[in-house]
Scaffold this motif. Structure first.
Motif, PDB file in Angstrom:
ATOM      1  N   ARG A   1       6.794   8.446   0.767  1.00  0.00           N
ATOM      2  CA  ARG A   1       6.607   7.380   1.528  1.00  0.00           C
ATOM      3  C   ARG A   1       6.487   7.512   2.998  1.00  0.00           C
ATOM      4  O   ARG A   1       6.070   6.552   3.701  1.00  0.00           O
ATOM      5  CB  ARG A   1       7.903   6.183   1.218  1.00  0.00           C
TER       6      ARG A   1
ATOM      7  N   ASN B   1       3.689   1.268  -1.215  1.00  0.00           N
ATOM      8  CA  ASN B   1       4.370   1.425  -2.473  1.00  0.00           C
ATOM      9  C   ASN B   1       3.521   2.083  -3.496  1.00  0.00           C
ATOM     10  O   ASN B   1       3.954   2.849  -4.348  1.00  0.00           O
ATOM     11  CB  ASN B   1       4.764  -0.045  -2.995  1.00  0.00           C
ATOM     12  N   LEU B   2       2.377   1.559  -3.364  1.00  0.00           N
ATOM     13  CA  LEU B   2       1.413   2.300  -4.375  1.00  0.00           C
ATOM     14  C   LEU B   2       1.244   3.646  -4.067  1.00  0.00           C
ATOM     15  O   LEU B   2       0.998   4.559  -5.017  1.00  0.00           O
ATOM     16  CB  LEU B   2       0.000   1.563  -4.527  1.00  0.00           C
ATOM     17  N   LEU B   3       1.220   4.276  -2.905  1.00  0.00           N
ATOM     18  CA  LEU B   3       1.151   5.675  -2.463  1.00  0.00           C
ATOM     19  C   LEU B   3       2.137   6.119  -3.000  1.00  0.00           C
ATOM     20  O   LEU B   3       2.063   7.412  -3.626  1.00  0.00           O
ATOM     21  CB  LEU B   3       0.786   5.694  -1.271  1.00  0.00           C
ATOM     22  N   GLU B   4       3.217   5.568  -2.985  1.00  0.00           N
ATOM     23  CA  GLU B   4       4.736   6.318  -3.395  1.00  0.00           C
ATOM     24  C   GLU B   4       4.641   6.674  -4.788  1.00  0.00           C
ATOM     25  O   GLU B   4       5.163   7.280  -5.383  1.00  0.00           O
ATOM     26  CB  GLU B   4       5.838   5.436  -2.959  1.00  0.00           C
ATOM     27  N   HIS B   5       4.163   5.377  -5.423  1.00  0.00           N
ATOM     28  CA  HIS B   5       4.145   5.136  -7.105  1.00  0.00           C
ATOM     29  C   HIS B   5       3.337   6.581  -7.480  1.00  0.00           C
ATOM     30  O   HIS B   5       3.454   7.040  -8.500  1.00  0.00           O
ATOM     31  CB  HIS B   5       3.411   4.026  -7.448  1.00  0.00           C
ATOM     32  N   MET B   6       2.243   6.761  -6.820  1.00  0.00           N
ATOM     33  CA  MET B   6       1.203   8.002  -7.181  1.00  0.00           C
ATOM     34  C   MET B   6       1.985   9.381  -6.650  1.00  0.00           C
ATOM     35  O   MET B   6       1.390  10.272  -7.110  1.00  0.00           O
ATOM     36  CB  MET B   6      -0.136   7.767  -6.223  1.00  0.00           C
ATOM     37  N   GLY B   7       2.893   9.409  -6.174  1.00  0.00           N
ATOM     38  CA  GLY B   7       3.511  10.562  -5.852  1.00  0.00           C
ATOM     39  C   GLY B   7       3.510  10.967  -4.386  1.00  0.00           C
ATOM     40  O   GLY B   7       3.742  12.215  -4.148  1.00  0.00           O
ATOM     41  N   ILE B   8       2.655  10.170  -3.507  1.00  0.00           N
ATOM     42  CA  ILE B   8       2.832  10.642  -2.022  1.00  0.00           C
ATOM     43  C   ILE B   8       3.919  10.040  -1.324  1.00  0.00           C
ATOM     44  O   ILE B   8       4.420   8.991  -1.440  1.00  0.00           O
ATOM     45  CB  ILE B   8       1.625   9.989  -1.590  1.00  0.00           C
TER      46      ILE B   8
ATOM     47  N   MET C   1       0.958  -1.323   0.002  1.00  0.00           N
ATOM     48  CA  MET C   1       0.104  -0.143   0.097  1.00  0.00           C
ATOM     49  C   MET C   1       0.900   1.335  -0.101  1.00  0.00           C
ATOM     50  O   MET C   1       0.526   2.315  -0.636  1.00  0.00           O
ATOM     51  CB  MET C   1      -0.851  -0.131   1.275  1.00  0.00           C
TER      52      MET C   1
END
Lengths: 53, 315
Positions: A12, A3-10, A1
């Motif tokens: 880590r 990782n996906l947030l980080e992928h979206m630009g939020i 989860m």
């Protein structure tokens, strides 16, 4: 989860996971201290914030 | 692929004739060219309505739940993996479905073809790997390989992984050195650029939930977006609500998504919602060596504990 947030630009460091027993008061304090330190370093979150105005 | 429709019709006819199944779920021609829609057939006279071509981009595994009696379903590689996922998740029993497997060479990107024409497409036919598309002003012969959907281009499981009968010869599987180039491209951007990418991606979302409805994984009796007590996410088109919806829907598919592309296919605004799910597919593969729907006997990674699970995220 995270990782996906980080992928979206939020960042880590805005999301933290821990497992703390109710008997582990010192661990709770340590984890919260670390979280606030990391989040404070990032500054206020501007992403995924709902504007109610 | 166009020849296998005769075989599909034949198999469907036999199954219904011998009353081995109650219904056959397949594709029929839609109301406009280059469109097919799912159809359920219960009588053998109707098997002529079945079609199968490069426009059958939806996932029929979405329609096999809560059916009475035995049903037959036509399954491409990705659909078959969703059937396996359904079996693992106790949504269907293996002996309740008869799977007509179709080795698949990919489905076409309809928007890309529509973009070649200024007027409406009037006729679509295909001959092997050539697509013949006609409008009132021109006729184009296209090489199918150049007009494949992104997920089909990156597909590594074209042949059904589970089936009772195959409607065609197995096709050669692609082996990709870089299976997730799209995810890596986004990951190479900095945080603000990534955020901007997803803001741009979802800015036209009208919250119609077509992606959710087309997805075979989205079968919750009440989806979190429809719940009102508590209301998890706002229902309007506020960009934060839109992003929350896409983010959470993708996360609900973590370790389950087969990248069938039905979500992007169904989207009326041409949003590639796969940008969310692909990242999770890559993570599932990198962290757990997992690709969804390949093995009926294995539990999905988010459903099972293993001492080897990566756990450095937890303090």
């Amino acid at each position: 989860m995270g990782n996906l947030l980080e992928h979206m630009g939020i960042e880590r460091d805005r999301i933290h996971f821990s497992w703390i027993s109710s008997a582990e008061a010192t661990k709770f304090v340590d984890v919260v201290k670390e979280i606030s330190k990391k989040v404070r370093a990032l500054g206020p979150n501007k992403k995924l914030v709902k504007d109610y105005n | 692929m166009d020849t296998c429709i005769q075989k599909i019709r034949e198999i469907a006819f036999q199954l219904l004739d011998k009353k081995e199944v109650e219904k056959v779920i397949g594709f029929s021609n839609g109301t406009i060219p280059m469109a097919t829609s799912p159809i359920t057939i219960a009588s053998k006279q109707d098997t002529e309505k079945l079609v199968f071509n490069s426009t059958c981009g939806l996932n029929l595994a979405n329609y096999i739940r809560q059916q009475k009696g035995k049903i037959a379903v036509i399954a491409k590689g990705c659909d078959s993996r969703n059937i396996v996922t359904h079996i693992i998740e106790n949504q269907v029993k293996r002996d309740q479905i008869y799977i007509i497997g179709v080795p698949c060479k990919g489905m076409i990107n309809k928007s890309k073809i529509k973009a070649l024409f200024e007027d409406d497409i009037l006729k679509f036919t295909e001959d092997g790997d050539t697509l013949i598309v006609e409008s009132s002003s021109k006729k184009e012969k296209l090489n199918k390989k150049e007009y494949l959907r992104d997920n089909c281009r990156l597909c590594q499981h074209r042949n059904p992984v589970i089936y009772d009968v195959l409607a065609g010869e197995p096709v050669e599987e692609q082996v990709l050195d870089v299976p997730y180039p799209d995810v890596e491209k986004i990951a190479a951007l900095d945080a603000d650029a990534r955020w901007l990418h997803f803001q741009e991606l979802t800015k036209n979302c009208i919250r119609c939930y077509a992606c959710r409805n087309a997805c075979p994984l989205c079968y919750c009796p009440t989806c979190f977006v429809d719940e009102s007590g508590p209301q998890w996410v706002g229902k309007g088109q506020d960009k934060t609500d839109v992003n929350t919806f896409h983010f959470l829907r993708a996360f609900h598919c973590a370790g389950r998504c087969t990248d069938c592309g039905a979500c992007a296919e169904a989207c009326p605004m041409d949003i590639n919602v796969r940008d969310f799910t692909r990242k999770l597919n890559k993570d599932a593969f990198d962290m757990f060596g997992w690709e969804a729907g390949l093995d009926q006997t294995k539990r999905p990674p988010l459903d099972a504990y293993s001492p080897d699970d990566p756990n450095d995220f937890i303090k």
